[in-house]
Write a protein that holds these residues in place. Structure first.
Motif, PDB file in Angstrom:
ATOM      1  N   GLU A 176       4.681   3.809  -2.287  1.00 11.36           N
ATOM      2  CA  GLU A 176       3.275   3.824  -2.688  1.00 11.36           C
ATOM      3  C   GLU A 176       2.469   2.715  -2.013  1.00 11.36           C
ATOM      4  O   GLU A 176       1.256   2.769  -1.968  1.00 11.36           O
ATOM      5  CB  GLU A 176       3.151   3.661  -4.207  1.00 11.36           C
ATOM      6  N   ARG A 177       3.141   1.689  -1.507  1.00 14.23           N
ATOM      7  CA  ARG A 177       2.399   0.590  -0.880  1.00 14.23           C
ATOM      8  C   ARG A 177       1.685   1.043   0.389  1.00 14.23           C
ATOM      9  O   ARG A 177       0.752   0.422   0.841  1.00 14.23           O
ATOM     10  CB  ARG A 177       3.312  -0.600  -0.563  1.00 14.23           C
ATOM     11  N   GLY A 178       2.144   2.150   0.968  1.00 13.13           N
ATOM     12  CA  GLY A 178       1.478   2.706   2.132  1.00 13.13           C
ATOM     13  C   GLY A 178       0.015   2.963   1.839  1.00 13.13           C
ATOM     14  O   GLY A 178      -0.863   2.765   2.690  1.00 13.13           O
ATOM     15  N   ALA A 179      -0.279   3.368   0.606  1.00 12.20           N
ATOM     16  CA  ALA A 179      -1.661   3.673   0.220  1.00 12.20           C
ATOM     17  C   ALA A 179      -2.522   2.409   0.295  1.00 12.20           C
ATOM     18  O   ALA A 179      -3.693   2.463   0.668  1.00 12.20           O
ATOM     19  CB  ALA A 179      -1.695   4.245  -1.185  1.00 12.20           C
ATOM     20  N   ASP A 180      -1.938   1.279  -0.031  1.00 17.11           N
ATOM     21  CA  ASP A 180      -2.701   0.032   0.030  1.00 17.11           C
ATOM     22  C   ASP A 180      -3.080  -0.300   1.476  1.00 17.11           C
ATOM     23  O   ASP A 180      -4.191  -0.729   1.763  1.00 17.11           O
ATOM     24  CB  ASP A 180      -1.887  -1.129  -0.559  1.00 17.11           C
ATOM     25  N   VAL A 181      -2.120  -0.091   2.381  1.00 16.97           N
ATOM     26  CA  VAL A 181      -2.396  -0.379   3.793  1.00 16.97           C
ATOM     27  C   VAL A 181      -3.493   0.571   4.302  1.00 16.97           C
ATOM     28  O   VAL A 181      -4.427   0.148   4.979  1.00 16.97           O
ATOM     29  CB  VAL A 181      -1.114  -0.203   4.637  1.00 16.97           C
ATOM     30  N   ARG A 182      -3.376   1.847   3.940  1.00 19.18           N
ATOM     31  CA  ARG A 182      -4.374   2.816   4.391  1.00 19.18           C
ATOM     32  C   ARG A 182      -5.752   2.421   3.878  1.00 19.18           C
ATOM     33  O   ARG A 182      -6.758   2.476   4.575  1.00 19.18           O
ATOM     34  CB  ARG A 182      -3.999   4.217   3.904  1.00 19.18           C
ATOM     35  N   ASP A 183      -5.769   1.960   2.645  1.00 16.14           N
ATOM     36  CA  ASP A 183      -7.014   1.572   2.026  1.00 16.14           C
ATOM     37  C   ASP A 183      -7.659   0.403   2.777  1.00 16.14           C
ATOM     38  O   ASP A 183      -8.862   0.404   3.074  1.00 16.14           O
ATOM     39  CB  ASP A 183      -6.687   1.172   0.583  1.00 16.14           C
ATOM     40  N   LEU A 184      -6.846  -0.574   3.137  1.00 19.21           N
ATOM     41  CA  LEU A 184      -7.377  -1.710   3.892  1.00 19.21           C
ATOM     42  C   LEU A 184      -7.885  -1.239   5.257  1.00 19.21           C
ATOM     43  O   LEU A 184      -8.925  -1.681   5.732  1.00 19.21           O
ATOM     44  CB  LEU A 184      -6.289  -2.767   4.086  1.00 19.21           C
ATOM     45  N   GLY A 185      -7.131  -0.331   5.863  1.00 17.37           N
ATOM     46  CA  GLY A 185      -7.534   0.206   7.165  1.00 17.37           C
ATOM     47  C   GLY A 185      -8.906   0.852   7.080  1.00 17.37           C
ATOM     48  O   GLY A 185      -9.765   0.652   7.949  1.00 17.37           O
ATOM     49  N   THR A 215      -7.909   3.831  -5.061  1.00 15.63           N
ATOM     50  CA  THR A 215      -7.014   2.700  -4.802  1.00 15.63           C
ATOM     51  C   THR A 215      -7.659   1.419  -5.341  1.00 15.63           C
ATOM     52  O   THR A 215      -8.855   1.399  -5.611  1.00 15.63           O
ATOM     53  CB  THR A 215      -6.788   2.529  -3.293  1.00 15.63           C
ATOM     54  N   PRO A 216      -6.852   0.362  -5.490  1.00 16.29           N
ATOM     55  CA  PRO A 216      -7.409  -0.857  -6.078  1.00 16.29           C
ATOM     56  C   PRO A 216      -8.665  -1.360  -5.352  1.00 16.29           C
ATOM     57  O   PRO A 216      -9.607  -1.822  -5.987  1.00 16.29           O
ATOM     58  CB  PRO A 216      -6.268  -1.858  -5.948  1.00 16.29           C
ATOM     59  N   ALA A 217      -8.692  -1.234  -4.033  1.00 16.21           N
ATOM     60  CA  ALA A 217      -9.839  -1.792  -3.315  1.00 16.21           C
ATOM     61  C   ALA A 217     -11.126  -1.040  -3.633  1.00 16.21           C
ATOM     62  O   ALA A 217     -12.222  -1.586  -3.513  1.00 16.21           O
ATOM     63  CB  ALA A 217      -9.572  -1.785  -1.821  1.00 16.21           C
ATOM     64  N   ILE A 262      -9.809   6.102 -14.844  1.00 15.56           N
ATOM     65  CA  ILE A 262      -9.557   6.374 -13.431  1.00 15.56           C
ATOM     66  C   ILE A 262      -8.826   7.706 -13.313  1.00 15.56           C
ATOM     67  O   ILE A 262      -7.878   7.966 -14.056  1.00 15.56           O
ATOM     68  CB  ILE A 262      -8.715   5.240 -12.833  1.00 15.56           C
ATOM     69  N   VAL A 263      -9.280   8.536 -12.388  1.00 13.56           N
ATOM     70  CA  VAL A 263      -8.601   9.813 -12.159  1.00 13.56           C
ATOM     71  C   VAL A 263      -8.412   9.978 -10.658  1.00 13.56           C
ATOM     72  O   VAL A 263      -9.375   9.958  -9.896  1.00 13.56           O
ATOM     73  CB  VAL A 263      -9.437  11.000 -12.673  1.00 13.56           C
ATOM     74  N   SER A 264      -7.167  10.101 -10.244  1.00 11.84           N
ATOM     75  CA  SER A 264      -6.906  10.219  -8.817  1.00 11.84           C
ATOM     76  C   SER A 264      -6.107  11.485  -8.550  1.00 11.84           C
ATOM     77  O   SER A 264      -5.170  11.807  -9.274  1.00 11.84           O
ATOM     78  CB  SER A 264      -6.115   8.992  -8.349  1.00 11.84           C
ATOM     79  N   MET A 265      -6.522  12.229  -7.507  1.00 14.53           N
ATOM     80  CA  MET A 265      -5.782  13.450  -7.182  1.00 14.53           C
ATOM     81  C   MET A 265      -4.415  13.126  -6.597  1.00 14.53           C
ATOM     82  O   MET A 265      -3.491  13.903  -6.692  1.00 14.53           O
ATOM     83  CB  MET A 265      -6.574  14.297  -6.197  1.00 14.53           C
ATOM     84  N   ARG A 266      -4.335  11.979  -5.923  1.00 16.66           N
ATOM     85  CA  ARG A 266      -3.036  11.579  -5.380  1.00 16.66           C
ATOM     86  C   ARG A 266      -2.444  10.478  -6.226  1.00 16.66           C
ATOM     87  O   ARG A 266      -3.113   9.906  -7.070  1.00 16.66           O
ATOM     88  CB  ARG A 266      -3.216  11.028  -3.976  1.00 16.66           C
ATOM     89  N   GLY A 267      -1.199  10.131  -5.886  1.00 19.09           N
ATOM     90  CA  GLY A 267      -0.572   8.982  -6.530  1.00 19.09           C
ATOM     91  C   GLY A 267       0.277   9.382  -7.716  1.00 19.09           C
ATOM     92  O   GLY A 267       0.304  10.542  -8.130  1.00 19.09           O
TER      93      GLY A 267
END
Ligand code: PEP
Ligand code: MG
Length: 759
Positions: A302-311, A340-342, A355-360
């Motif tokens: 799941e940490r991949g999502a954090d990197v994508r978010d920063l990107g 995502t958190p950001a 919070i409602v997310s389609m992914r995760g």
């Protein structure tokens, strides 16, 4: 001629290659029509509210009907195929009593009919139909072909919405009090107004090309980097009051990811090699995301999502398109494809309701944060038409992972009552912190915590934990790039032991394998859960186990708190004996080094059916037993604990599991060996009551669950619990046990601790 299998493969490939769902279903009907030499091929899908079929694609009928023609679920031949969940093959469809003519569809010209259901994980999603003008009958091999195709394509249909594309387009009326489900991310209920968050920029769309001027690209990148850093610092400031320090550390981690020796450095290097800034960003983010997504551990994946978010944040500045949204209603429910958190950066904390997310999933940082912030969250709500919800009223139920769009007045009224009840209950729970966990008739039980993630420590002490019942040492091992040294392990363990002093601390030896792998120690196996796991790995690598045990012993030096070393995945007595041999060796070595340490207690985890049957012998040779019910359940029932497809079969009150838990208790009692449990079951009201009745001395759980379990135990008599257990042990199926326990706990006044009743 192409073989049947060849045709099947070709069609599946052609369909799955389509990026848009509408094109995928259109490709499907065209290909099938040709492959079967039919006159018409049509796919009917059931709408999200499951009220009727919609004609989703056709080759042969009137195309204008696509997306609009509706058939009630009980009507027509299509309805019959779905209802009976089996194919229907007719040479003269028009004379069948269920035949229903679809007005203006062009169907009047056809006679023969072959319809097969599209079923995914037991749920009918639609019907695939081929028709022919003449009255020929489709033969058995054609029927088998269509059934096979529909079974393969069911996954495509089921996941169509996951990419944010609503297969049918949701018409206004369908949103009325409609329920969309996902995974429970964080408990609680909230009502609010949807604010849809869009990815601010699209990394995939960025072309890779040479920089015209490297210096300018570097400057641009620096400016973007500084802006993102300052955004994140603002989040930290904004949330510094409302979030516990350890959760704020997550945003600090974001800042670290942007460090020169992490993402920023890599991107700068690409630019220096001639790539323009956006292309360099795209390349580096893709590589980092891939690295995370290849990991087996679901938490790290799941940490991949954090990197994508920063990107995306960096790209937004590079492209200078900012999410200009400034208005957030007081009752904001953040909704998006991937929240995502950001994304929180823009939302004032006091305006966020849910919070409602389609992914995760439950393991996403967003869910972890939401739990820490006490904000209900639903993750992985794949069918939600998120992008159509701006400004809509939503009711979010984080207990059950449900989102209601345009909830009815009655539903809102009920939920408001539930919200109020939860609030008063939480206040009541806060007052229990210093009180002992004791039943109304004086039976004392120890409530300990499971620890692994950073941040668990303070929360555990805050909630009144009396000890650590499980320290999952493999989790800190995962964030390294080689096995941590004895000194590194010592520091970490010591920190926890000092914080818990003088309470007991149970350290589990490294439990890798199965779904927990270390990037620097890959294990490739066909059947990882039946493979090289837990104690099997460490006994084969005494050098790893000895270092770990030495670090544990030294970390306990000079402290009053008891050190308990716990062995995972024990399936024979020899394993226990060998492990004890290594622990003794480590002890002698530490003493030889001149460090004064106490002998630790050594205990066995009961996680494998074999250990249940040998519990008595294991108890005789160890200082304590602790049931790992997460694994014990999966091995008893032969249900992979991480496989969503069989998740419904993973039942912690299955009669076989309950009986096994009771047998272990009997064995431990016969040997007068202390007995604990540290699986998730211990943190549930039903589990806690049954286990207390069986005579488990220690229940160890996630800190979040501890106050509620304490309240349950303090409000029940052991005599009542034992009466319930006696009845449960005579029941022969899970549903009866669940129903009975739910009813009983409500009868003795414990309804507040159970999920609200659900219609
Ligand atoms: C268990 O299996 O119940 C347990 C506590 O260990 P883990 O969840 O870490 O496998
Ligand atoms: Mg386990």
């Amino acid at each position: 001629m192409e073989s049947m299998l060849g045709t099947l493969r070709r069609i599946v490939q052609a369909v799955t290659a389509q990026a848009r769902f509408a094109n995928a279903v259109q490709t499907l009907v065209t290909e099938v029509k040709v492959a079967m030499a039919a006159d018409v091929c049509t796919i009917y899908l059931i709408n999200p509210a499951r009220t009727h079929f919609v004609l989703a694609a056709t080759d042969g009928l009137n195309l204008e009907k696509v997306g609009s023609a509706e058939i009630s679920l009980s009507d027509g031949l299509v309805g019959q195929v779905a209802r009976r969940a089996e194919p229907l093959n007719l040479n003269d469809a028009r004379s069948h009593p269920s035949f229903l003519y679809l007005a203006d569809s062009g169907e009047e010209a056809v006679n023969s009919f072959l319809g097969v259901p599209i079923i995914h994980q037991g749920r009918t999603l639609g019907v695939l139909v081929v028709q022919q003008q003449d009255a020929r009958r489709f033969d058995e091999s054609e029927e088998a072909f269509l059934v096979t195709l529909a079974a393969q394509l069911a996954t495509v249909v089921a996941h169509a919405d996951a990419v944010g594309e609503s297969a049918l387009g949701v018409q206004g009326g369908e949103l009325k009090d409609t329920c969309f489900t996902g995974a429970p991310g964080a408990p609680g209920i909230a009502i609010g107004t949807a604010v849809v968050v869009h990815p601010v920029a699209n990394l995939e769309a960025v072309p890779e090309k040479e920089a015209e001027n490297v210096t300018i690209e570097l400057l641009l990148f620096d400016r973007a980097l500084e802006s993102v850093r300052s955004d994140i610092r603002n989040i930290i400031l904004e949330f510094s009051e409302s979030l516990p320090a350890q959760e704020l550390a997550l945003f600090e981690a974001y800042l670290h990811m942007l460090d020169e020796n992490a993402l920023a450095g890599d991107i700068r290097e690409r630019i220096q090699h001639g790539q323009w800034s956006q292309g360099a960003l795209k390349q580096v983010i893709r590589e980092h995301v891939n690295r995370f997504e290849e990991m087996e551990d679901p938490y790290l994946r799941e940490r991949g999502a954090d990197v994508r978010d920063l990107g995306l944040r960096l790209l937004a500045y590079l492209q200078d398109i900012r999410d200009k949204k400034t208005h957030f209603p007081k009752d904001t429910v953040l909704v998006g494809d991937e929240v995502t958190p950001a994304v929180l950066a823009n939302v004032p904390a006091d305006r966020l309701r849910a919070i409602v997310s389609m992914r995760g999933s439950r393991n996403s940082h967003m869910a972890i944060l939401a739990r820490a912030m006490d904000i209900p969250a639903v993750m992985g709500a794949v069918e939600l038409p998120a992008f159509e919800l701006e400004g809509e009223e939503l009711l979010v139920d984080g207990h059950y992972g449900e989102v209601y769009t345009r909830p009815s007045d009655a539903r809102i009224r009920l939920s408001r009552e539930l919200i109020e009840q939860e609030r008063t209950f939480d206040e009541e729970l806060n007052e229990l912190k210093e009180l002992p966990c004791i039943t109304r008739d004086g039976w004392r039980l120890a409530l300990w915590v499971n620890i692994g993630l950073t941040g668990d420590l303070t929360r555990s002490l805050d909630r009144g934990a009396e000890g650590i019942g499980l320290f999952r040492t493999e989790i800190p091992f995962m964030s390294k790039d080689s096995f941590p040294t004895e000194a590194e392990q010592y520091t970490l363990y010591r920190e926890h032991m000092e914080a818990f002093e003088p309470r007991p601390v149970t350290m589990r030896t490294l439990d890798i394998g199965g779904d927990k792998s270390l990037s620097y120690f890959p294990i490739q196996e066909e059947n990882p859960f039946l493979g090289w796991r837990g104690i099997r790995v460490t006994l084969d690598h005494p050098e790893i186990m000895l270092v770990q045990v030495r670090a544990m012993l030294k970390a306990n030096a000079g402290l009053k708190g008891l050190l308990r070393i716990m062995l995972p995945m024990i399936s024979s007595l020899q394993e226990l004996q060998s492990a004890k041999g290594l622990i003794n060796q480590a002890y002698d070595e530490v003493i030889e080094e001149g460090v004064t340490v106490k002998r630790p207690q050594v205990g066995v985890m009961i996680e494998v059916p074999a250990a249940v049957y040998q519990a008595r012998q294991l108890a005789k040779e160890s200082d304590f037993l602790a049931v790992g019910s997460n694994d014990l359940t999966q091995y008893m029932l032969a249900v992979d604990r991480n496989n969503a497809r069989v998740a419904e079969l993973y039942q912690d009150v299955h009669p076989a599991v309950v009986t096994a838990l009771r047998e272990v208790a009997r064995a431990a009692h016969a040997e007068e060996t202390p007995l604990g449990i540290c699986g998730e079951f211990a943190g549930t009201p039903i589990g806690a009551v049954l286990l207390m009745a069986m005579g488990y001395h220690v229940l160890s759980m996630n800190a979040t669950h501890l106050p509620k379990v304490k309240w349950v135990i303090r409000n029940i008599k052991r005599s009542d619990a034992r009466r319930m257990l006696a009845r449960v042990l005579r029941m022969d199926n899970t549903q009866d046990i669940e129903r009975f326990m739910d009813e009983q706990l409500r009868n003795v006044g414990l309804a507040k601790a159970l999920p609200h009743h659900h219609d």
